[in-house]
Design a protein around this motif. Structure first.
Motif, PDB file in Angstrom:
ATOM      1  N   PHE A 198       0.837  -1.205   0.000  1.00  8.63           N
ATOM      2  CA  PHE A 198       0.000   0.000   0.000  1.00  8.63           C
ATOM      3  C   PHE A 198       0.872   1.256   0.000  1.00  8.63           C
ATOM      4  O   PHE A 198       0.623   2.210  -0.749  1.00  8.63           O
ATOM      5  CB  PHE A 198      -0.945  -0.018   1.210  1.00  8.63           C
ATOM      6  CG  PHE A 198      -1.980   1.070   1.147  1.00  8.63           C
ATOM      7  CD1 PHE A 198      -3.017   1.005   0.237  1.00  8.63           C
ATOM      8  CD2 PHE A 198      -1.896   2.178   1.980  1.00  8.63           C
ATOM      9  CE1 PHE A 198      -3.967   2.023   0.150  1.00  8.63           C
ATOM     10  CE2 PHE A 198      -2.847   3.193   1.906  1.00  8.63           C
ATOM     11  CZ  PHE A 198      -3.883   3.124   0.996  1.00  8.63           C
ATOM     12  N   TYR A 199       1.924   1.250   0.816  1.00  7.71           N
ATOM     13  CA  TYR A 199       2.854   2.393   0.805  1.00  7.71           C
ATOM     14  C   TYR A 199       3.453   2.585  -0.591  1.00  7.71           C
ATOM     15  O   TYR A 199       3.576   3.707  -1.083  1.00  7.71           O
ATOM     16  CB  TYR A 199       3.996   2.175   1.811  1.00  7.71           C
ATOM     17  CG  TYR A 199       3.802   2.869   3.141  1.00  7.71           C
ATOM     18  CD1 TYR A 199       3.056   2.275   4.158  1.00  7.71           C
ATOM     19  CD2 TYR A 199       4.372   4.111   3.413  1.00  7.71           C
ATOM     20  CE1 TYR A 199       2.893   2.899   5.390  1.00  7.71           C
ATOM     21  CE2 TYR A 199       4.210   4.737   4.637  1.00  7.71           C
ATOM     22  CZ  TYR A 199       3.466   4.132   5.625  1.00  7.71           C
ATOM     23  OH  TYR A 199       3.300   4.756   6.840  1.00  7.71           O
ATOM     24  N   LYS A 200       3.860   1.473  -1.190  1.00  4.47           N
ATOM     25  CA  LYS A 200       4.481   1.594  -2.522  1.00  4.47           C
ATOM     26  C   LYS A 200       3.510   2.217  -3.509  1.00  4.47           C
ATOM     27  O   LYS A 200       3.884   3.100  -4.294  1.00  4.47           O
ATOM     28  CB  LYS A 200       4.925   0.211  -3.032  1.00  4.47           C
ATOM     29  CG  LYS A 200       6.192  -0.280  -2.375  1.00  4.47           C
ATOM     30  CD  LYS A 200       6.631  -1.620  -2.934  1.00  4.47           C
ATOM     31  CE  LYS A 200       7.351  -1.460  -4.257  1.00  4.47           C
ATOM     32  NZ  LYS A 200       8.037  -2.734  -4.633  1.00  4.47           N
ATOM     33  N   ALA A 201       2.273   1.755  -3.460  1.00  9.52           N
ATOM     34  CA  ALA A 201       1.283   2.303  -4.395  1.00  9.52           C
ATOM     35  C   ALA A 201       1.073   3.791  -4.135  1.00  9.52           C
ATOM     36  O   ALA A 201       1.004   4.601  -5.067  1.00  9.52           O
ATOM     37  CB  ALA A 201      -0.032   1.543  -4.267  1.00  9.52           C
ATOM     38  N   LEU A 202       0.996   4.155  -2.867  1.00 13.62           N
ATOM     39  CA  LEU A 202       0.799   5.573  -2.527  1.00 13.62           C
ATOM     40  C   LEU A 202       1.977   6.427  -2.985  1.00 13.62           C
ATOM     41  O   LEU A 202       1.799   7.516  -3.543  1.00 13.62           O
ATOM     42  CB  LEU A 202       0.713   5.725  -1.007  1.00 13.62           C
ATOM     43  CG  LEU A 202      -0.634   5.673  -0.338  1.00 13.62           C
ATOM     44  CD1 LEU A 202      -0.442   5.696   1.178  1.00 13.62           C
ATOM     45  CD2 LEU A 202      -1.503   6.861  -0.754  1.00 13.62           C
ATOM     46  N   LEU A 203       3.184   5.917  -2.726  1.00 15.50           N
ATOM     47  CA  LEU A 203       4.367   6.705  -3.074  1.00 15.50           C
ATOM     48  C   LEU A 203       4.476   6.875  -4.580  1.00 15.50           C
ATOM     49  O   LEU A 203       4.889   7.935  -5.070  1.00 15.50           O
ATOM     50  CB  LEU A 203       5.631   6.065  -2.495  1.00 15.50           C
ATOM     51  CG  LEU A 203       5.731   6.112  -0.966  1.00 15.50           C
ATOM     52  CD1 LEU A 203       6.916   5.285  -0.461  1.00 15.50           C
ATOM     53  CD2 LEU A 203       5.860   7.548  -0.477  1.00 15.50           C
ATOM     54  N   HIS A 204       4.117   5.837  -5.310  1.00 11.61           N
ATOM     55  CA  HIS A 204       4.186   5.965  -6.769  1.00 11.61           C
ATOM     56  C   HIS A 204       3.072   6.866  -7.304  1.00 11.61           C
ATOM     57  O   HIS A 204       3.282   7.645  -8.223  1.00 11.61           O
ATOM     58  CB  HIS A 204       4.200   4.580  -7.424  1.00 11.61           C
ATOM     59  CG  HIS A 204       5.517   3.901  -7.215  1.00 11.61           C
ATOM     60  ND1 HIS A 204       5.745   3.014  -6.195  1.00 11.61           N
ATOM     61  CD2 HIS A 204       6.700   4.037  -7.843  1.00 11.61           C
ATOM     62  CE1 HIS A 204       7.008   2.617  -6.219  1.00 11.61           C
ATOM     63  NE2 HIS A 204       7.621   3.222  -7.224  1.00 11.61           N
ATOM     64  N   LEU A 205       1.928   6.767  -6.682  1.00  4.65           N
ATOM     65  CA  LEU A 205       0.817   7.656  -7.067  1.00  4.65           C
ATOM     66  C   LEU A 205       1.240   9.111  -6.848  1.00  4.65           C
ATOM     67  O   LEU A 205       1.035   9.984  -7.693  1.00  4.65           O
ATOM     68  CB  LEU A 205      -0.375   7.318  -6.168  1.00  4.65           C
ATOM     69  CG  LEU A 205      -1.706   7.981  -6.438  1.00  4.65           C
ATOM     70  CD1 LEU A 205      -2.198   7.609  -7.822  1.00  4.65           C
ATOM     71  CD2 LEU A 205      -2.737   7.533  -5.391  1.00  4.65           C
ATOM     72  N   ARG A 206       1.829   9.355  -5.694  1.00  3.72           N
ATOM     73  CA  ARG A 206       2.263  10.693  -5.317  1.00  3.72           C
ATOM     74  C   ARG A 206       3.347  11.219  -6.265  1.00  3.72           C
ATOM     75  O   ARG A 206       3.354  12.380  -6.658  1.00  3.72           O
ATOM     76  CB  ARG A 206       2.810  10.599  -3.896  1.00  3.72           C
ATOM     77  CG  ARG A 206       3.247  11.861  -3.283  1.00  3.72           C
ATOM     78  CD  ARG A 206       3.856  11.552  -1.915  1.00  3.72           C
ATOM     79  NE  ARG A 206       4.775  12.608  -1.604  1.00  3.72           N
ATOM     80  CZ  ARG A 206       4.477  13.647  -0.831  1.00  3.72           C
ATOM     81  NH1 ARG A 206       3.324  13.735  -0.251  1.00  3.72           N
ATOM     82  NH2 ARG A 206       5.366  14.599  -0.646  1.00  3.72           N
ATOM     83  N   ARG A 207       4.235  10.339  -6.654  1.00  2.00           N
ATOM     84  CA  ARG A 207       5.318  10.774  -7.540  1.00  2.00           C
ATOM     85  C   ARG A 207       4.807  11.060  -8.941  1.00  2.00           C
ATOM     86  O   ARG A 207       5.237  11.989  -9.608  1.00  2.00           O
ATOM     87  CB  ARG A 207       6.394   9.698  -7.592  1.00  2.00           C
ATOM     88  CG  ARG A 207       7.537  10.086  -8.476  1.00  2.00           C
ATOM     89  CD  ARG A 207       8.675   9.101  -8.407  1.00  2.00           C
ATOM     90  NE  ARG A 207       9.495   9.282  -7.225  1.00  2.00           N
ATOM     91  CZ  ARG A 207      10.515   8.495  -6.903  1.00  2.00           C
ATOM     92  NH1 ARG A 207      10.819   7.470  -7.668  1.00  2.00           N
ATOM     93  NH2 ARG A 207      11.223   8.730  -5.825  1.00  2.00           N
ATOM     94  N   ASP A 208       3.865  10.234  -9.388  1.00  2.00           N
ATOM     95  CA  ASP A 208       3.418  10.354 -10.771  1.00  2.00           C
ATOM     96  C   ASP A 208       2.303  11.365 -10.966  1.00  2.00           C
ATOM     97  O   ASP A 208       1.987  11.725 -12.088  1.00  2.00           O
ATOM     98  CB  ASP A 208       2.934   8.989 -11.288  1.00  2.00           C
ATOM     99  CG  ASP A 208       4.068   7.999 -11.364  1.00  2.00           C
ATOM    100  OD1 ASP A 208       5.232   8.448 -11.413  1.00  2.00           O
ATOM    101  OD2 ASP A 208       3.802   6.791 -11.362  1.00  2.00           O
ATOM    102  N   ASN A 209       1.685  11.770  -9.862  1.00  2.00           N
ATOM    103  CA  ASN A 209       0.525  12.636  -9.983  1.00  2.00           C
ATOM    104  C   ASN A 209       0.689  13.832  -9.038  1.00  2.00           C
ATOM    105  O   ASN A 209       0.402  13.738  -7.849  1.00  2.00           O
ATOM    106  CB  ASN A 209      -0.721  11.819  -9.608  1.00  2.00           C
ATOM    107  CG  ASN A 209      -1.993  12.563  -9.892  1.00  2.00           C
ATOM    108  OD1 ASN A 209      -1.988  13.791  -9.918  1.00  2.00           O
ATOM    109  ND2 ASN A 209      -3.071  11.836 -10.073  1.00  2.00           N
ATOM    110  N   PRO A 210       1.148  14.969  -9.561  1.00  2.00           N
ATOM    111  CA  PRO A 210       1.477  16.129  -8.720  1.00  2.00           C
ATOM    112  C   PRO A 210       0.295  16.693  -7.949  1.00  2.00           C
ATOM    113  O   PRO A 210       0.480  17.520  -7.062  1.00  2.00           O
ATOM    114  CB  PRO A 210       1.994  17.167  -9.717  1.00  2.00           C
ATOM    115  CG  PRO A 210       2.253  16.435 -10.968  1.00  2.00           C
ATOM    116  CD  PRO A 210       1.400  15.208 -10.977  1.00  2.00           C
TER     117      PRO A 210
END
Ligand code: NOJ
Ligand code: CA
Length: 559
Positions: free
Chosen positions: A460-472
């Motif tokens: 879940f953290y990984k998904a959140l961190l990638h979401l955050r990185r890819d979507n400003p």
């Protein structure tokens, strides 16, 4: 691999990392932000991260061996707590030499190698800068205490007692007892805000500033991207040493905490750091938002990233309390810096957990602070749901704070235990005897096991961190509280250019309903879809949504 348990727009897990690219509008860019603003900074406690030589203590080569993990997790920088030569009275926050590495952690060459390898993994390295005090074994202090006429006497704060056997004033050390220690040889007292083994530097002496700024240059020249600044609130003391007032039986540190002179030094340190394009992350304990605001500097000329501990110390799952702190920093006009746990506080897993739904709550807390506008500071092990492992016997306590006030205060050992890499012997941290015992939770809460489990906290953290990185939208977009009166659901609209997202968090143990009409913000009804959720069947309509207990649902509006 499929992410069971999350509904991610019908995408497979492998595509979660590129969600930003799934929208039809062009991806917004972050060209107007320096790297540290949308960044996630990961705190590494080097004693406990990874042990490469099996002496039971983590080390720099251990950290280097985990860079693949950190890169795939999706963090932008690591902050390494002090790894300088130190008697370890306060586990490194007692520095004996600011321009070297303690042999237990490796060598300067290992450090250079770590910075080089981290760069290849797109990860920057921040060091911890202990400005307020040194170790009593630092040659500066050894010289200062050698005689009243030593050239370095004035590098520390020496004073006569008020009367025989009495310290100069009533100031109390953060670690207990008087903040003054008698030195029988030179027959004066020296001042220490923390342990007696951590004498305070005298920042009124320009030689101290010069020496410390040289230290900063030394590490900047080695490729460090910035510093986490330790204890910046206490650099200066009242030169007249007035007694602190006692209010309701408690001392108020009016004369040795939060003096305006601190800011003068921070402005100069910022100027120096600007020459290296470096970032300062501050350990800034403040009582209110106007104090926190001062640390940014009136003209953004002090600390770029002062950590918001008013947010971090909300010790319960309270939507109104979190909302209040988010509103306060949002309306301050400053760039927020969120953190929920670190090496000085009980782990968030325990502080927010109810003992039954801790894993769900760990995901909820992650979604809360990682989807807000601002910089996020994570603490190692948070992403796998590491829990506190407090000592049960005084003789096992390592932290001086825990020995001082046992058993009322068990100290900080519990939140500093070795990183849990696998369910193997010693959680895969070391083949030797770990310096602190491994919590029993390592059997289930460890990197290897969780990587293989689509529903894990780690994934879940990984998904959140990638979401955050890819979507400003998340790290940088505007923030609007969708319902400022809801006592259970924290729900906020985030928008960046023509991208919209709504983060809905149920902070309660009961199902809660959400009924939102966001048309006035440009969110068209019927365009909702779900980006990420902890619910197997998440609601897809913001106007009628029921959230499971402790659920996270992140919606986006499809243009
Ligand atoms: C703050 C550090 O985070 C803490 O661990 C330490 O004990 C004090 N500063 C003193 O350096
Ligand atoms: Ca080691």
């Amino acid at each position: 691999m499929i992410f069971r348990g999350w509904f991610v727009l019908g995408l497979s897990l492998a595509t979660v990392g590129s969600l930003g690219a799934q929208t039809s509008a062009p991806s917004p860019t972050l060209a107007d932000h320096p790297w540290w603003r949308p960044a996630v900074i990961y705190e590494v406690y080097p004693r406990s991260f990874a042990d490469s030589n099996n002496d039971g203590i983590g080390d720099l080569n251990g950290i280097a061996s985990k860079l693949d993990y950190l890169e795939s997790l999706g963090v932008d920088a690591i902050w390494i707590t002090p790894c300088y030569p130190s008697p370890q009275k306060d586990f490194g926050y007692d520095v004996a030499d600011y321009t070297a590495i303690d042999p237990m952690y490796g060598t300067l060459a290992d450090f250079d190698n770590l910075v080089r390898q981290a760069r290849a993994h797109h990860i920057r390295v921040l060091m911890d800068f202990v400005l307020n005090h040194t170790s009593d074994q630092n040659p500066w202090f050894l010289d200062s205490r050698s005689s009243r006429t030593s050239a370095d006497r004035n590098w520390y704060i020496w004073r006569n007692g008020k009367a025989p056997g009495q310290p100069p004033n009533n100031w109390i050390s953060d670690f207990g007892g008087s903040a003054w220690t008698w030195d029988p040889k030179t027959r004066q007292y020296y001042y220490h805000y923390f342990e007696a083994a951590q004498p305070d530097l005298n920042w009124r002496n320009p030689a101290v500033e010069k020496a410390m700024f040289d230290v900063a240059r030394f590490w900047y020249d080695r490729g460090v991207a910035g510093f986490r600044l330790d204890a910046v609130d206490t650099l200066f003391e009242d030169p007249k040493l007035h007694n602190n007032p006692i209010v309701n039986g408690e001392m108020v540190n009016k004369y040795n905490d939060n003096l305006t002179e601190n800011h003068v030094v921070l402005r100069r340190l910022r100027s120096l750091s600007n020459q290296y394009d470096a970032v300062l992350l501050g350990e800034t304990w403040t009582d209110n938002i106007s104090q926190l605001k001062q640390y940014y500097g009136e003209h953004d000329n002090e600390i770029q990233l002062p950590m918001n501990f008013m947010f971090a110390t909300i010790n319960k799952l309270s939507a109104p309390d979190f909302r209040h702190q988010i509103d306060a920093i949002e309306s301050s006009g400053e760039w927020p810096v969120y953190v929920i746990t670190n090496h000085d506080m009980e782990r968030s897993y325990n502080r927010y957990g109810d003992g039954v739904h801790n894993d769900q709550i760990a995901k909820l807390m992650a979604a809360l602070y990682l989807t807000l506008r601002g910089t996020a500071v994570m603490y190692y092990g948070e992403e796998i749901g590491m829990s506190n492992n407090d000592p049960t016997r005084l003789e096992d306590v390592k932290d001086p704070l825990g020995r001082m006030d046992w058993p009322k205060n068990k100290g900080r050992d519990g939140e500093r235990t070795p990183m849990q890499w696998s369910d193997a012997h010693n959680a895969g941290f070391t083949e030797g005897k770990p310096w602190l015992p491994i919590p029993a939770s390592y059997k289930t809460h460890n990197v290897a096991t969780e990587l293989a489990d689509p529903d894990s906290i780690l994934n879940f953290y990984k998904a959140l961190l990638h979401l955050r990185r890819d979507n400003p939208t998340f790290a940088s977009g505007d923030y609007v509280d969708c319902d400022p009166t809801d006592p259970n659901i924290l729900c906020f609209l985030r928008s960046y250019q023509d991208h919209y997202a709504v983060v809905a968090l149920n902070l309660s143990s009961q199902p809660q309903t959400l009924s939102l009409d966001l048309s006035r913000y440009g969110w068209e009804a019927g365009t909702d879809s779900v980006l990420l959720s902890t619910m197997p069947q998440p609601p897809t309509n913001l106007r009628h949504a029921t959230l499971d207990p402790f659920a996270v649902v992140i919606f986006q509006s499809n243009p």
